[in-house]
Design an enzyme around this catalytic site. Structure first.
Site, PDB file in Angstrom:
ATOM      1  N   ASP A  46     -53.418 -17.463 -38.597  1.00 58.03           N
ATOM      2  CA  ASP A  46     -53.175 -17.261 -40.030  1.00 58.03           C
ATOM      3  C   ASP A  46     -52.407 -15.976 -40.325  1.00 58.03           C
ATOM      4  O   ASP A  46     -52.527 -15.403 -41.402  1.00 58.03           O
ATOM      5  CB  ASP A  46     -54.500 -17.293 -40.810  1.00 58.03           C
ATOM      6  CG  ASP A  46     -55.477 -16.243 -40.310  1.00 58.03           C
ATOM      7  OD1 ASP A  46     -55.158 -15.550 -39.326  1.00 58.03           O
ATOM      8  OD2 ASP A  46     -56.565 -16.128 -40.905  1.00 58.03           O
ATOM      9  N   HIS A 253     -28.783  -8.508 -25.007  1.00 60.94           N
ATOM     10  CA  HIS A 253     -29.784  -8.494 -26.080  1.00 60.94           C
ATOM     11  C   HIS A 253     -31.168  -8.178 -25.523  1.00 60.94           C
ATOM     12  O   HIS A 253     -32.148  -8.860 -25.822  1.00 60.94           O
ATOM     13  CB  HIS A 253     -29.751  -9.810 -26.865  1.00 60.94           C
ATOM     14  CG  HIS A 253     -28.546  -9.928 -27.748  1.00 60.94           C
ATOM     15  ND1 HIS A 253     -28.168 -11.094 -28.378  1.00 60.94           N
ATOM     16  CD2 HIS A 253     -27.608  -9.015 -28.106  1.00 60.94           C
ATOM     17  CE1 HIS A 253     -27.062 -10.882 -29.079  1.00 60.94           C
ATOM     18  NE2 HIS A 253     -26.713  -9.628 -28.927  1.00 60.94           N
ATOM     19  N   ASP A 270     -29.030  -0.020 -29.421  1.00 60.23           N
ATOM     20  CA  ASP A 270     -28.343  -0.802 -30.445  1.00 60.23           C
ATOM     21  C   ASP A 270     -29.368  -1.029 -31.537  1.00 60.23           C
ATOM     22  O   ASP A 270     -30.287  -1.848 -31.390  1.00 60.23           O
ATOM     23  CB  ASP A 270     -27.860  -2.127 -29.828  1.00 60.23           C
ATOM     24  CG  ASP A 270     -27.039  -2.961 -30.799  1.00 60.23           C
ATOM     25  OD1 ASP A 270     -27.135  -2.743 -32.018  1.00 60.23           O
ATOM     26  OD2 ASP A 270     -26.307  -3.857 -30.320  1.00 60.23           O
ATOM     27  N   ASP A 281     -25.426  -1.840 -37.990  1.00 62.11           N
ATOM     28  CA  ASP A 281     -25.437  -2.347 -36.611  1.00 62.11           C
ATOM     29  C   ASP A 281     -24.711  -1.326 -35.739  1.00 62.11           C
ATOM     30  O   ASP A 281     -23.497  -1.391 -35.574  1.00 62.11           O
ATOM     31  CB  ASP A 281     -24.746  -3.722 -36.575  1.00 62.11           C
ATOM     32  CG  ASP A 281     -24.756  -4.340 -35.190  1.00 62.11           C
ATOM     33  OD1 ASP A 281     -25.458  -3.807 -34.301  1.00 62.11           O
ATOM     34  OD2 ASP A 281     -24.050  -5.345 -34.996  1.00 62.11           O
ATOM     35  N   HIS A 360     -18.417  -9.281 -24.007  1.00 59.04           N
ATOM     36  CA  HIS A 360     -18.669  -9.854 -25.340  1.00 59.04           C
ATOM     37  C   HIS A 360     -17.470  -9.579 -26.230  1.00 59.04           C
ATOM     38  O   HIS A 360     -16.511  -8.930 -25.812  1.00 59.04           O
ATOM     39  CB  HIS A 360     -19.955  -9.277 -25.946  1.00 59.04           C
ATOM     40  CG  HIS A 360     -20.005  -7.779 -25.983  1.00 59.04           C
ATOM     41  ND1 HIS A 360     -19.207  -7.024 -26.819  1.00 59.04           N
ATOM     42  CD2 HIS A 360     -20.730  -6.881 -25.269  1.00 59.04           C
ATOM     43  CE1 HIS A 360     -19.461  -5.738 -26.641  1.00 59.04           C
ATOM     44  NE2 HIS A 360     -20.370  -5.616 -25.686  1.00 59.04           N
ATOM     45  N   HIS A 364     -17.699  -8.130 -35.161  1.00 54.06           N
ATOM     46  CA  HIS A 364     -18.071  -9.258 -36.033  1.00 54.06           C
ATOM     47  C   HIS A 364     -18.246  -8.753 -37.447  1.00 54.06           C
ATOM     48  O   HIS A 364     -18.434  -7.555 -37.671  1.00 54.06           O
ATOM     49  CB  HIS A 364     -19.361  -9.918 -35.508  1.00 54.06           C
ATOM     50  CG  HIS A 364     -20.482  -8.930 -35.301  1.00 54.06           C
ATOM     51  ND1 HIS A 364     -21.287  -8.509 -36.326  1.00 54.06           N
ATOM     52  CD2 HIS A 364     -20.911  -8.257 -34.198  1.00 54.06           C
ATOM     53  CE1 HIS A 364     -22.178  -7.632 -35.849  1.00 54.06           C
ATOM     54  NE2 HIS A 364     -21.964  -7.450 -34.558  1.00 54.06           N
ATOM     55  N   HIS A 371     -24.909 -10.446 -37.953  1.00 52.22           N
ATOM     56  CA  HIS A 371     -23.713 -11.229 -37.629  1.00 52.22           C
ATOM     57  C   HIS A 371     -23.421 -12.002 -38.901  1.00 52.22           C
ATOM     58  O   HIS A 371     -23.940 -13.092 -39.115  1.00 52.22           O
ATOM     59  CB  HIS A 371     -23.961 -12.164 -36.442  1.00 52.22           C
ATOM     60  CG  HIS A 371     -24.236 -11.408 -35.166  1.00 52.22           C
ATOM     61  ND1 HIS A 371     -24.957 -11.926 -34.128  1.00 52.22           N
ATOM     62  CD2 HIS A 371     -23.879 -10.167 -34.779  1.00 52.22           C
ATOM     63  CE1 HIS A 371     -25.033 -11.016 -33.154  1.00 52.22           C
ATOM     64  NE2 HIS A 371     -24.394  -9.951 -33.532  1.00 52.22           N
ATOM     65  N   GLU A 397     -17.152  -2.737 -31.434  1.00 54.84           N
ATOM     66  CA  GLU A 397     -18.164  -2.426 -30.423  1.00 54.84           C
ATOM     67  C   GLU A 397     -17.737  -2.766 -28.999  1.00 54.84           C
ATOM     68  O   GLU A 397     -18.320  -3.637 -28.349  1.00 54.84           O
ATOM     69  CB  GLU A 397     -19.466  -3.154 -30.749  1.00 54.84           C
ATOM     70  CG  GLU A 397     -19.324  -4.634 -31.087  1.00 54.84           C
ATOM     71  CD  GLU A 397     -20.685  -5.279 -31.375  1.00 54.84           C
ATOM     72  OE1 GLU A 397     -21.584  -5.141 -30.518  1.00 54.84           O
ATOM     73  OE2 GLU A 397     -20.826  -5.914 -32.425  1.00 54.84           O
ATOM     74  N   TYR A 401     -19.928  -3.134 -18.747  1.00 57.17           N
ATOM     75  CA  TYR A 401     -21.225  -3.420 -18.157  1.00 57.17           C
ATOM     76  C   TYR A 401     -21.054  -3.653 -16.658  1.00 57.17           C
ATOM     77  O   TYR A 401     -20.377  -4.599 -16.249  1.00 57.17           O
ATOM     78  CB  TYR A 401     -21.843  -4.665 -18.830  1.00 57.17           C
ATOM     79  CG  TYR A 401     -21.889  -4.503 -20.340  1.00 57.17           C
ATOM     80  CD1 TYR A 401     -22.978  -3.912 -20.951  1.00 57.17           C
ATOM     81  CD2 TYR A 401     -20.816  -4.907 -21.138  1.00 57.17           C
ATOM     82  CE1 TYR A 401     -23.005  -3.714 -22.336  1.00 57.17           C
ATOM     83  CE2 TYR A 401     -20.830  -4.726 -22.511  1.00 57.17           C
ATOM     84  CZ  TYR A 401     -21.919  -4.132 -23.105  1.00 57.17           C
ATOM     85  OH  TYR A 401     -21.956  -3.938 -24.465  1.00 57.17           O
ATOM     86  N   ARG A 419     -22.053   0.761 -24.412  1.00 53.39           N
ATOM     87  CA  ARG A 419     -21.496   0.123 -25.622  1.00 53.39           C
ATOM     88  C   ARG A 419     -21.486   1.192 -26.708  1.00 53.39           C
ATOM     89  O   ARG A 419     -22.432   1.992 -26.789  1.00 53.39           O
ATOM     90  CB  ARG A 419     -22.326  -1.097 -26.051  1.00 53.39           C
ATOM     91  CG  ARG A 419     -21.826  -1.736 -27.325  1.00 53.39           C
ATOM     92  CD  ARG A 419     -22.350  -3.159 -27.581  1.00 53.39           C
ATOM     93  NE  ARG A 419     -23.760  -3.265 -27.870  1.00 53.39           N
ATOM     94  CZ  ARG A 419     -24.677  -3.703 -27.007  1.00 53.39           C
ATOM     95  NH1 ARG A 419     -24.322  -4.067 -25.783  1.00 53.39           N
ATOM     96  NH2 ARG A 419     -25.947  -3.777 -27.354  1.00 53.39           N
ATOM     97  N   GLU A 421     -20.740   1.331 -30.872  1.00 49.65           N
ATOM     98  CA  GLU A 421     -20.552   0.389 -31.984  1.00 49.65           C
ATOM     99  C   GLU A 421     -20.613   1.118 -33.312  1.00 49.65           C
ATOM    100  O   GLU A 421     -21.604   1.767 -33.636  1.00 49.65           O
ATOM    101  CB  GLU A 421     -21.660  -0.682 -31.935  1.00 49.65           C
ATOM    102  CG  GLU A 421     -21.618  -1.656 -33.089  1.00 49.65           C
ATOM    103  CD  GLU A 421     -22.616  -2.797 -32.936  1.00 49.65           C
ATOM    104  OE1 GLU A 421     -23.664  -2.597 -32.296  1.00 49.65           O
ATOM    105  OE2 GLU A 421     -22.334  -3.891 -33.473  1.00 49.65           O
TER     106      GLU A 421
HETATM  107  N1  GLY Z   1     -26.784  -5.854 -32.569  1.00 53.04           N
HETATM  108  C1  GLY Z   1     -26.134  -7.033 -32.154  1.00 53.04           C
HETATM  109  C2  GLY Z   1     -24.691  -6.855 -32.061  1.00 53.04           C
HETATM  110  O1  GLY Z   1     -24.226  -5.754 -31.894  1.00 53.04           O
HETATM  111  O2  GLY Z   1     -23.927  -7.767 -32.203  1.00 53.04           O
HETATM  112 MN    MN Z   2     -22.755  -5.835 -33.457  1.00 53.38          MN
HETATM  113 MN    MN Z   3     -25.255  -4.024 -32.317  1.00 61.11          MN
END
Ligand code: GLY
Ligand code: MN
Ligand code: MN
Length: 452
Positions: A46, A253, A270, A281, A360, A364, A371, A397, A401, A419, A421
């Site tokens: 619950d 992720h 991140d 982000d 990647h 975005h 996203h 970003e 890697y 990374r 960003e």
């Molecule tokens: N935090 C997810 C991305 O950077 O797309």
């Molecule tokens: Mn991002």
């Molecule tokens: Mn991110």
């Protein structure tokens, strides 16, 4: 004139009424559009997950409760109708206050508001004799699955009265694109919120750098970030924070955040706060002990420079495809110069050889969703050809890697993940970097960490 701000939205009511008017303007004549709120999701037994309002519904109403349904009815006089939870003294003691219908009308600028138990009776009536029915098809499962069943039940209820001369809509239109395009271009009021949530998130990244130390656990640094979000007004993160020490950074992720921080490794974080529904982000990568090794420095500086090259070319009419090419060419040449990529440089550039380590996309859209919605106009080659316009916000970003098990490179490079960003607004003349206070220059990071 004093502006009537809606609770927890950081926005005046006029922002929402204007959005609805713009949506009405895109609707065909004699039509009706339906937007469901989100439902609560059970975590276990619950207990529920923290509630997150459906973003399209929120965009048009600012209304915070689950289960509601918004109707936009386009006729000679347009009408805005909401169905929402009824007041219930008992449930409000156990579960929380409910706005109720009267207050909903006066606060949220509606024409009418009814209780949820009136939906099945009244929504078919509102649909009757409308030509077109609009809703966002297939979005936000499992909410929309339940909702779509209801939509068809309401349609059937109208059709069942055909012999009484009642006509059901004959056209079903997926209105996702209309609302997504609206959400893609941010207003000044939205940008003020996004600047603020970026500022708050930047402070959180500073704190993470200051609190990082060998022997601490990733989740302890996550707690420092969440603390800083909340004390500055962003009650929750926009997404589960990624706090990834060493080789964990090579899991894009990674959210377990359960490992111990080790000497001579980097920490990739991140994390972005959510404020009034809007996401930041931001990613930063820094050495856990406060000093970059030579190899970490080389990879880090390459990623940082590639980000600068992409950001400085952001302006109306440019595209993500163009920025991607700039970044890829630069990263490929940089990896070649470091001896990580081998062969003929021109061929490597042509083959986009950096993609082996830059695994990647470059960025975005960003907004109410991390996203965010909005068409990228991608072609068959997955190039994103959408021309930038003032008011769009995107992330930039780049990352590299090199997992521990990447045996094709010298050992000294293995286990490095970087990374970086930032969140960038397209302006009439170029861009504005919203990520103002999260350190990213090597000297800046080392100085901050040395003085912590
Ligand atoms: N935090 C997810 C991305 O950077 O797309
Ligand atoms: Mn991002
Ligand atoms: Mn991110």
């Amino acid at each position: 004139m004093t502006q009537n701000y809606l609770a927890n939205t950081e926005l005046p009511l006029t922002e929402f009424t204007t959005r609805r008017e713009r949506f009405f303007a895109s609707m065909p004549e004699n039509s009706i559009a339906l937007f469901p709120a989100a439902i609560e999701l059970t975590r276990s037994n619950d207990t529920e997950y923290p509630f997150c309002q459906n973003k399209n519904f929120y965009y048009l109403t600012g209304f915070p409760e689950p289960d509601a349904v918004l109707l936009l009815i386009k006729a000679e006089v347009n009408r805005v109708v909401l169905f929402s939870r009824e007041k219930d003294a008992f449930k409000e003691v156990w579960q929380g206050r409910r706005i109720g219908q009267e207050l909903a009308v006066s606060t949220y600028g509606l024409d009418e508001c009814f209780t949820l138990d009136q939906q099945d009776l009244l929504i078919p009536d509102y649909m009757t004799d409308k030509t077109t029915l609009l809703y966002c098809m297939g979005e936000n499962e499992p909410v929309s699955q339940t909702f779509e069943t209801k939509v068809f039940d309401w349609l059937k209820a109208v059709k069942a009265k055909a012999r009484l001369g009642k006509k059901a809509p004959t056209k079903l239109v997926d209105c996702s694109a209309i609302i997504h395009e609206m959400r893609l271009i941010k207003s000044e009021a939205e940008l003020a919120v996004m600047r603020k949530v970026n500022q708050i998130s930047g402070v959180a990244h500073q704190r993470a750098m200051q609190k990082s130390a060998v022997g601490k656990f990733e989740y302890q640094i996550e707690a420092e970030i969440l603390h800083e979000f909340a004390i500055n007004g962003a009650k929750a993160p926009a997404y589960t924070s990624i706090v990834a020490g060493g080789d964990n950074g090579n899991i894009l992720h990674y959210t377990e955040n359960s490992d111990c921080l080790k000497d001579n490794e980097m920490l990739l974080i991140d994390a972005g706060g959510e404020l009034a529904g809007y996401a930041a982000d931001i990613t930063r990568t820094f050495p856990i002990n406060g000093v970059f090794t030579a190899e970490q420095k080389a990879i880090y500086q390459l990623v940082l420079d590639s980000q600068a090259i992409a950001i400085q070319d952001i302006k109306p009419q440019n595209t993500l495809a163009h920025l991607n090419k700039l970044t890829c060419d630069f990263l490929t040449e940089g990896l070649y110069n470091l001896g990580i990529l081998k062969g003929d440089l021109n061929t490597l550039i042509e083959q986009k050889a950096c993609k082996k380590y830059f695994i990647h996309g470059l960025g975005h859209w960003l907004g109410l969703d991390v996203h965010d919605v909005g068409d990228y106009q991608s072609n068959q080659k997955r190039e994103q050809l959408r021309a930038f316009e003032a008011g769009m916000v995107m992330t930039i970003e780049p990352g590299l890697y090199i997992p521990l098990d990447e045996l094709s490179v010298e050992e000294k490079w293995r286990g490095i993940a970087v990374r970086i960003e930032d969140n960038i607004l397209v302006t009439e003349t170029g861009y504005e970097n919203l990520t103002v206070n999260a350190p990213k220059e090597i000297a800046e990071i080392e100085t901050l960490m040395a003085n912590s």
